[in-house]
Design a protein around this motif. Sequence first.
Motif, PDB file in Angstrom:
ATOM      1  N   HIS A 123       0.813  -1.222   0.000  1.00  0.00           N
ATOM      2  CA  HIS A 123       0.000   0.000   0.000  1.00  0.00           C
ATOM      3  C   HIS A 123       0.849   1.277   0.000  1.00  0.00           C
ATOM      4  CE1 HIS A 123       0.785  -0.490   4.301  1.00  0.00           C
ATOM      5  NE2 HIS A 123       0.034  -1.575   4.317  1.00  0.00           N
ATOM      6  N   SER A 146      -6.985  -4.816  -0.587  1.00  0.00           N
ATOM      7  CA  SER A 146      -8.394  -4.701  -0.208  1.00  0.00           C
ATOM      8  C   SER A 146      -8.564  -4.021   1.141  1.00  0.00           C
ATOM      9  CB  SER A 146      -9.035  -6.097  -0.137  1.00  0.00           C
ATOM     10  OG  SER A 146      -8.421  -6.880   0.869  1.00  0.00           O
ATOM     11  N   ARG A 147      -7.475  -3.718   1.811  1.00  0.00           N
ATOM     12  CA  ARG A 147      -7.546  -3.179   3.174  1.00  0.00           C
ATOM     13  C   ARG A 147      -8.187  -1.787   3.181  1.00  0.00           C
ATOM     14  NH1 ARG A 147      -7.647  -4.919   8.317  1.00  0.00           N
ATOM     15  NH2 ARG A 147      -6.661  -3.516   9.782  1.00  0.00           N
ATOM     16  N   ASN A 148      -9.200  -1.612   4.024  1.00  0.00           N
ATOM     17  CA  ASN A 148      -9.924  -0.344   4.096  1.00  0.00           C
ATOM     18  C   ASN A 148      -8.960   0.794   4.435  1.00  0.00           C
ATOM     19  OD1 ASN A 148     -12.226   1.334   4.127  1.00  0.00           O
ATOM     20  ND2 ASN A 148     -12.320   1.219   6.355  1.00  0.00           N
ATOM     21  N   GLY A 149      -9.094   1.905   3.744  1.00  0.00           N
ATOM     22  CA  GLY A 149      -8.207   3.045   3.941  1.00  0.00           C
ATOM     23  C   GLY A 149      -7.007   2.956   3.020  1.00  0.00           C
ATOM     24  N   ASN A 151      -6.683   1.090   0.588  1.00  0.00           N
ATOM     25  CA  ASN A 151      -7.109   0.864  -0.801  1.00  0.00           C
ATOM     26  C   ASN A 151      -7.540   2.137  -1.533  1.00  0.00           C
ATOM     27  OD1 ASN A 151      -9.581   1.332   0.438  1.00  0.00           O
ATOM     28  ND2 ASN A 151     -10.358  -0.759   0.153  1.00  0.00           N
ATOM     29  N   ARG A 152      -7.542   3.276  -0.863  1.00  0.00           N
ATOM     30  CA  ARG A 152      -7.942   4.516  -1.515  1.00  0.00           C
ATOM     31  C   ARG A 152      -7.018   4.877  -2.675  1.00  0.00           C
ATOM     32  NH1 ARG A 152      -8.906   8.158   3.988  1.00  0.00           N
ATOM     33  NH2 ARG A 152     -10.512   6.787   4.899  1.00  0.00           N
ATOM     34  N   ASP A 179     -11.513 -10.290   6.818  1.00  0.00           N
ATOM     35  CA  ASP A 179     -10.664  -9.651   5.809  1.00  0.00           C
ATOM     36  C   ASP A 179     -10.224 -10.611   4.717  1.00  0.00           C
ATOM     37  OD1 ASP A 179     -10.697  -7.326   7.380  1.00  0.00           O
ATOM     38  OD2 ASP A 179      -8.862  -7.896   8.449  1.00  0.00           O
TER      39      ASP A 179
END
Length: 214
Positions: A123, A146-149, A151-152, A179
């Motif tokens: 990331h 796919s990790r929230n945040g 993945n932006r 997850d």
Amino acid sequence: MYDYHCHTTLSDGSMLPIELIRRMSVLGYRSVAISDHVDATNLEVVIGAVSRLKRSASLFDVDLLCGVEITHVPPEEIPGIAREARELGAEVVLVHGETVVEPVAEGTNAAAVSSPDVDILAHPGFLSHADAIIAAENGVFLEITSRNGHNRMNGHVLGMARETGCGLVIQSDAHDPRDLLDRDAKWLVGRGAGMTEAEVEKAMQYKMDSVNRF
């Protein structure tokens, strides 16, 4: 099916290492790295613990690789930590990149892609074109997550990879059972980032080993 970015109770995950392996096995994964967060204080402990799990993982038909995610380490120290990880037996070395949702030190991405001992920059946030070129030259793969945040910035990471020829891996950065990604979910992460079907298929075919890396 592979995932080389998974966390357990050895750092900030909620699953025991063997629970993670069992759940991955049921989802169809055959190549997995436990890559818990490390710095100079816990490097040897994490690598030793994961190494002791290899036989158990094989009984669930999972090829377990010993991984680490070098996290929040000063950029100047990343090459040394990565080299020490290899010497201690790490087979997959990730660096926690400059995600936009954590205060990662500037220069972390550059240090990671310049290290001959790093496999994956996780990331990486607003990865620069210059750092992406170095990553491509050194065979450091970029992560679509796919990790929230985190993945932006998947779209930006994809763009940098296309411009420079970097390899891409699609991974969960899993910390909890919810997850974990089955094949369909993993495919959607790639397509949702803007990858073509061919790009997703290529990314999903990669497999690491302890000798030849990707």
